[in-house]
Design a protein around this motif. Sequence first.
Motif, PDB file in Angstrom:
ATOM      1  N   ARG A 139       1.512   2.973  46.515  1.00  0.00           N
ATOM      2  CA  ARG A 139       2.323   1.761  46.631  1.00  0.00           C
ATOM      3  C   ARG A 139       1.693   0.854  47.683  1.00  0.00           C
ATOM      4  NH1 ARG A 139       8.648   2.838  47.107  1.00  0.00           N
ATOM      5  NH2 ARG A 139       8.527   0.565  46.836  1.00  0.00           N
ATOM      6  N   PHE A 140       1.107  -0.235  47.223  1.00  0.00           N
ATOM      7  CA  PHE A 140       0.517  -1.242  48.100  1.00  0.00           C
ATOM      8  C   PHE A 140       1.015  -2.616  47.652  1.00  0.00           C
ATOM      9  CE2 PHE A 140      -2.691   2.145  48.302  1.00  0.00           C
ATOM     10  CZ  PHE A 140      -2.857   2.262  49.672  1.00  0.00           C
ATOM     11  N   ASP A 141       1.286  -3.479  48.624  1.00  0.00           N
ATOM     12  CA  ASP A 141       1.593  -4.852  48.234  1.00  0.00           C
ATOM     13  C   ASP A 141       0.284  -5.621  48.071  1.00  0.00           C
ATOM     14  OD1 ASP A 141       0.750  -5.854  50.811  1.00  0.00           O
ATOM     15  OD2 ASP A 141       2.673  -5.189  51.604  1.00  0.00           O
ATOM     16  N   ARG A 142       0.359  -6.765  47.454  1.00  0.00           N
ATOM     17  CA  ARG A 142      -0.846  -7.523  47.118  1.00  0.00           C
ATOM     18  C   ARG A 142      -1.567  -8.014  48.372  1.00  0.00           C
ATOM     19  NH1 ARG A 142      -1.304  -8.861  41.814  1.00  0.00           N
ATOM     20  NH2 ARG A 142      -2.635 -10.648  42.308  1.00  0.00           N
ATOM     21  N   THR A 143      -0.822  -8.252  49.440  1.00  0.00           N
ATOM     22  CA  THR A 143      -1.467  -8.688  50.680  1.00  0.00           C
ATOM     23  C   THR A 143      -2.357  -7.595  51.240  1.00  0.00           C
ATOM     24  OG1 THR A 143       0.425 -10.117  51.173  1.00  0.00           O
ATOM     25  CG2 THR A 143      -1.060  -9.582  52.992  1.00  0.00           C
TER      26      THR A 143
END
Length: 216
Positions: A139-143
């Motif tokens: 789980r990684f955000d786009r930033t």
Amino acid sequence: MTYDQMGLNEWLIIGATIVGPILAVQAQKWIERARVATGRRTWIFETLMATRGARMSMDHVRALNTIDLAFYGTKILGRTVRSRKWQSVIDAWHEYHAHLSQPEEQRPKTKDQDVAWGAKGEELFVNLLTALAVSNHYRFDRTQLRMGGYSPAGHATVENEQTALRNLLIRMLSGQHPLPVEVRSTAVANADAPRSGPQIGLLQEPWGSKTGSGGT
């Protein structure tokens, strides 16, 4: 107990005794294949994450070119079956690949076009990393995916210098760029001029001569 006296339970026990080890070996092979396939998909994501700042590196290119194989899916009755997560990875990679493989005549011609083209490529690459993260249960955000990579400025400088040197050498060898030559005049000493300073000679005596007294 004879064969005629054996019941269903006995035959099942015999069958399990024979088939059991074979199925166990096959199951172990299936587990090993699944482990290797999972490791390959994880390696792709980890490599692309680690080389976000070095996209010209061989590891980065190799990871990209392995996506089609690692996320191919399973053949069932002649039909390829893959999960939605894997299909998302394939679609994101093909879209990014199409952007990178644009023919020369469609490449940007101005600085503004080049900036827009680079921004679109960055967005497509982040889309690919997002799909890979989901398929590998991260789980990684786009930033994080866009800005999380670190690349020293010195690496970019060295890479740019090496590219400039290669391009210059290619142009020179192909005759597109002249080889700069500078001729300088230097003073040359006259070989016939008399030598200055003391001259040191070697005094040799005639062969067989003797030094000192004692001769008659």
